[in-house]
Design a protein around this motif. Structure first.
Motif, mmCIF file in Angstrom:
data_model
loop_
_atom_site.group_PDB
_atom_site.id
_atom_site.type_symbol
_atom_site.label_atom_id
_atom_site.label_comp_id
_atom_site.label_asym_id
_atom_site.label_seq_id
_atom_site.Cartn_x
_atom_site.Cartn_y
_atom_site.Cartn_z
ATOM 1 N N GLY A 188 42.793 39.324 45.898
ATOM 2 C CA GLY A 188 43.220 39.946 44.640
ATOM 3 C C GLY A 188 44.311 40.986 44.772
ATOM 4 O O GLY A 188 44.237 42.061 44.197
ATOM 5 N N GLU B 123 39.286 32.854 40.833
ATOM 6 C CA GLU B 123 40.197 33.978 40.626
ATOM 7 C C GLU B 123 39.756 34.855 39.464
ATOM 8 O O GLU B 123 39.539 34.373 38.352
ATOM 9 C CB GLU B 123 41.599 33.453 40.306
ATOM 10 N N LYS B 124 39.662 36.142 39.736
ATOM 11 C CA LYS B 124 39.353 37.119 38.692
ATOM 12 C C LYS B 124 40.239 38.332 38.931
ATOM 13 O O LYS B 124 40.156 38.949 39.998
ATOM 14 C CB LYS B 124 37.888 37.565 38.796
ATOM 15 N N TRP B 125 41.075 38.639 37.943
ATOM 16 C CA TRP B 125 41.976 39.787 38.115
ATOM 17 C C TRP B 125 41.471 40.987 37.345
ATOM 18 O O TRP B 125 41.072 40.857 36.188
ATOM 19 C CB TRP B 125 43.386 39.420 37.624
ATOM 20 N N PRO B 126 41.512 42.167 37.977
ATOM 21 C CA PRO B 126 41.108 43.380 37.261
ATOM 22 C C PRO B 126 41.979 43.577 36.015
ATOM 23 O O PRO B 126 43.205 43.416 36.083
ATOM 24 C CB PRO B 126 41.361 44.502 38.271
ATOM 25 N N ILE B 127 41.332 43.925 34.909
ATOM 26 C CA ILE B 127 42.050 44.151 33.655
ATOM 27 C C ILE B 127 43.190 45.151 33.854
ATOM 28 O O ILE B 127 44.320 44.926 33.420
ATOM 29 C CB ILE B 127 41.082 44.693 32.570
ATOM 30 N N TYR C 16 48.838 40.241 28.976
ATOM 31 C CA TYR C 16 47.459 40.688 28.807
ATOM 32 C C TYR C 16 47.076 40.773 27.332
ATOM 33 O O TYR C 16 45.986 40.363 26.942
ATOM 34 C CB TYR C 16 47.202 42.021 29.519
ATOM 35 N N ASP D 86 33.261 42.018 32.454
ATOM 36 C CA ASP D 86 33.029 42.856 33.648
ATOM 37 C C ASP D 86 34.330 43.457 34.174
ATOM 38 O O ASP D 86 34.540 43.520 35.389
ATOM 39 C CB ASP D 86 32.367 42.055 34.782
ATOM 40 N N GLN E 210 37.248 42.196 34.194
ATOM 41 C CA GLN E 210 38.137 41.243 34.862
ATOM 42 C C GLN E 210 38.582 40.120 33.930
ATOM 43 O O GLN E 210 37.874 39.773 32.979
ATOM 44 C CB GLN E 210 37.401 40.611 36.049
ATOM 45 N N HIS F 187 39.063 36.228 33.819
ATOM 46 C CA HIS F 187 38.565 35.058 34.552
ATOM 47 C C HIS F 187 39.530 33.888 34.373
ATOM 48 O O HIS F 187 39.635 33.309 33.289
ATOM 49 C CB HIS F 187 37.159 34.703 34.069
#
Ligand SMILES: *Cc1c(COP(=O)(O)O)cnc(C)c1O
Length: 808
Positions: free
Chosen positions: A278, A368-372, A383, A416, A418, A420
């Motif tokens: 990440g 893959e999960k990106w932090p907001i 975003y 959470d 992130q 998704h």
């Protein structure tokens, strides 16, 4: 081509080639280096292909043919020179001409660098799909990143992996065309302001950091046809080179830093296979090729469509290869709304209609999960759009399924903290598919079951395939010739025709020729092994091969522990009856994946012990070949007897090396996983050796427990012995594989290596029995080739056309 035509062509070729050598080297032929001989040949071939390229692009534009674009963060294309020459049907002319000029064609080909712009199966699949689309005359293009450094070069030093930078561009690359006039500006950071302009809300991106995306196009030439498609790879550069005012004020170090920050985006491929990293730079890469690629596709479409995006969703397929290009959804929405002035609903319909998504893995660590925060800061407008996509999606779900609020909210793209990416891909695409039957079933029933309940019609399955041109015709030319003389040449255009081999399934003359070819290929690999690692192996032994990324789920460890056990058996009983074996491994480990690196170290330690023990010399050898890549793969597959496909069931989405091995007559020794299941169905149970837990059994243990590796350990003295050898110094002074021991015992063997050990050992005995009956083995080999038609990537592309892109 008759012989006088050929003679004319050869004379013309030789004259052009001699000129070209003078042009590129400033030397005459006799004085030229092999590198210059290669560059001249490459340029000559490019001249031919670019002429055809220009012609076909004009045709596509005129007929407004439906176009497919593969978006992928990896394209593992392999060397191209020989493929181009085959595809334009010049191989005979070139081979004979170079020989007559006294040049070494093989050495010339060796000069080409192998672009390592991918980690493994996922990137190689894209290359096979481009090859097949072109062979089938279908307009399909690739869109990705031109990494300055590809996947690292692997060296084995003192039995361990050492990574060296892969400077594949150091001598230039003759098959790309830089197109600076088609550059695109990609915007990062900054802020978004909305303004009411002429009654409509308009979003303006300010204070952003611009990066220039410059495209390099590589032609993808169809086999013996007119088609030339494109692989477009984007390179990141600073706007206008150096920041000149800063430079002139004497702050040149600062100016250089700006330049290298821009270039960092396309500097290097992340070396993780099936693992999510990440990092901010990776997120920049993902947006980089998505933004640049879509911008060019939309403007190209408009140019041929009276400057309008009308019909874009019906004429253009944006196919996203795994979730790295998942921002295609929000980015296309942004372009259509902010730049083309469409309203949300029209833009949305167009986007979903254009997009389709292939999922490549169910490993949780790969999702893959990106932090907001990261995404919001780097890509504020993207975003915003994702938030709005999600808001509308959940609102619709709640309206449709008011009694299922909990499920609805579990499907949220943002949760959470992130974003998704798999969820984003499913919601923005009209199709999602897995890459083999079992994998697609797991997606429907487990991984994405919630989405499946909402969008059952979006779920498809397309089993992967491989290019028979590269992995059979080109890499195994002797087999190709035998096939042509036996069953005619139709199979070259339709691999299902290999079924005709069933006429030879009991033909002793055919057997003899076939065996001779396999043996010759094994001699070739044996030579390579001697030359590169100075180990002599017996070409008459079973070549038992496992080559792929090193990963716990692929279970090279199971293979290694079994080799250790076989060695122990031989030490106890030197007269053990068995066909001699050569165990061959190759594969890279991600640099930060320490456990995988320990597995490489273990294999090399076992190899050292076995290969230096005179008492087992004529029974077994163990070989680890460094730097597995497409070029090495092409040497290895044709020489295999046994194809090791032994993943923990449910974890290998498809596998494609299983198909390449099969096409070359190797027998699969595998678990019921991925496409192994379909191979097993195609060839029938007598032509494959399968073993081990099923995916249902694995899932059951994972969900409900009940497996205790220590019990297996305690009940099996063979396992106790090899486990002790890992830590008692047997494998070399000071060598201790405690981490492996602990994973298998202390951490309860998460990949079920010990659980499947006994079944694997039985399966290996079966292989030995079968191989010792030469006729049976040859029959199995030929049956495998005969049934390999459905694993051609031509079949995969036909499936995509019919079921997903809806191209007639
Ligand atoms: C085909 C191929 C792979 C994929 O192998 P799997 O066994 O399916 O993981 C990886 N690397 C290279 C170079 C390949 O040609």
């Amino acid at each position: 081509m008759n012989s006088s035509e050929k003679q004319t062509k050869k004379e013309a070729f030789k004259a052009d080639y001699i000129n070209k050598i003078e042009e590129v080297s400033g030397n005459c032929l006799e004085e030229s280096s092999v590198l210059k001989q290669y560059q001249a040949l490459a340029e000559l071939v490019m001249d031919e292909i670019t002429t055809q390229w220009a012609k076909i692009n004009t045709q596509y534009n005129k007929h407004q043919t439906k176009q497919v674009y593969f978006f992928s963060i990896e394209f593992l294309i392999g060397r191209l020179l020989k493929s181009y020459i085959n595809n334009i049907d010049m191989d005979e002319v070139v081979t004979e001409s170079l020989e007559e000029l006294g040049l070494d064609y093989a050495a010339i080909q060796e000069q080409e660098s192998d672009p390592g712009l991918g980690n493994g199966g996922l990137g190689r699949l894209m290359a096979c799909y481009l090859d097949s689309s072109a062979a089938m005359g279908m307009p399909a293009n690739g869109n990705g990143i031109r990494y300055k450094y590809g996947l690292f070069e692997q060296r084995i030093i003192n039995g361990e992996q050492v990574e060296v930078a892969d400077n594949w561009l150091k001598n230039g690359y003759p098959f790309e065309i830089r197109k600076p006039d088609k550059s695109v500006i990609v915007k990062y950071y900054g802020s978004i302001h909305s303004e009411n302009i002429n009654g409509s809300l308009t979003f303006i991106h300010e204070d952003y950091e611009p990066i220039m995306a410059v495209p390099y196009d590589i032609p993808i030439k169809g086999y013996h046809n007119e088609t030339v498609n494109s692989l477009r790879l984007w390179s990141a550069e600073p706007i206008d080179g150096f920041d000149l005012p800063t430079f002139n004020q004497g702050q040149f170090l600062y100016a250089i830093r700006q330049k290298s920050e821009a270039e960092s985006i396309s500097q290097i491929l992340y070396p993780n296979d099936s693992g999510f990293d990440g990092k901010l730079l990776r997120l920049k890469q993902e947006y980089f090729f998505v933004c640049a690629g879509l911008k060019r596709i939309v403007s190209h479409y408009k140019r041929n469509n009276s400057n309008s995006v009308d019909g874009f969703g019906e004429k253009i397929c944006i196919h996203i290869n795994d979730t790295h290009p998942a921002m295609c959804g929000p980015e296309l929405m942004r372009i259509l709304m902010d730049e083309e002035g469409l309203g949300w609903n029209d833009a949305w319909k167009m986007t979903v209609s254009a997009l389709s998504f292939t999922n490549h893995t169910v490993l949780p660590e790969a999702l893959e999960k990106w932090p907001i925060n990261m995404m919001n800061k780097l890509l504020p407008r993207i975003y915003m759009i994702i938030e709005e996509i999600n808001r509308r999606f959940i609102e619709e779900l709640d309206a449709c399924y008011p009694n299922n609020i909990e499920r609805n909210h579990s499907l949220s793209i943002i949760k959470d903290g992130q974003v998704h990416m798999a969820s984003l891909s499913i919601v923005t695409s009209h199709s999602i598919n897995g890459v083999a039957s079992l994998h697609s079933k797991i997606l429907r029933e487990e991984t994405f079951n919630g989405f499946y309940q909402v969008f059952p019609e979006r779920f498809h399955s397309v089993t992967n395939g491989v290019s028979p041109r590269r992995f059979l015709m080109r890499s195994n030319p002797k087999l190709k010739d035998l096939l042509n003389e036996s069953i005619g040449i139709e199979w070259e255009k339709n691999l299902f025709q290999l079924k005709k081999l069933s006429n030879y399934i009991n033909d002793p003359v055919f057997y003899e020729k076939f065996d001779a070819i396999k043996l010759a290929n094994k001699f070739y690999l044996a030579d390579y092994i001697t030359k590169h690692i100075d180990i002599s192996v017996d070409p008459n032994s079973i070549f038992d091969i496992q080559v792929k990324r090193i990963h716990e789920y692929k279970r090279q460890l199971l293979n290694a522990l079994h080799i250790l056990y076989l060695y122990n058996r031989l030490k106890e009983n030197p007269n053990l009856e068995m066909a001699p074996r050569t165990f061959i491994f190759a594969g890279k480990a991600a640099p930060g994946y320490y456990f995988a690196k320990d597995i490489i170290k273990l294999i090399n330690a076992i190899a050292y012990m076995v290969n230096n023990d005179k008492t087992v010399q004529d029974k077994m050898k163990v070989v680890f070949l460094a730097n597995f890549n497409v070029s090495l793969a092409e040497i290895i597959y044709p020489s295999a007897n046994v194809s090791e496909q032994i993943s923990t069931a449910g974890k290998e989405a498809s596998g494609t090396s299983n198909m390449k091995f099969m096409m070359n007559g190797a027998i699969t020794l595998g678990t019921m996983d991925g496409a192994n299941i379909e191979i097993s169905e195609a060839v029938g149970p007598t032509n494959i050796v399968t073993f081990g837990l099923t995916s249902d059994e694995v899932f059951h243990y994972q969900k409900y427990g009940g497996y205790h590796s220590v019990d297996v350990f305690e009940q099996d003295p063979r396992i106790q012995k090899v486990m002790h050898q890992l830590v008692d110094g047997t494998l070399g002074f000071g060598l201790n594989f405690q981490s492996i021991y602990d994973s298998l015992i202390l951490y309860n063997d998460p990949y079920f290596v010990l659980k499947d050990f006994n079944a694997y050992s039985d399966a290996q005995n079966r292989i030995d029995q079968l191989f010792r009956n030469n006729k049976t083995w040859t029959k199995m080999s030929i049956s495998n080739i005969a049934q390999s038609g459905m694993f051609s990537s031509d079949r995969s592309i036909a499936d995509y056309q019919r079921e997903i892109w809806e191209i007639k």
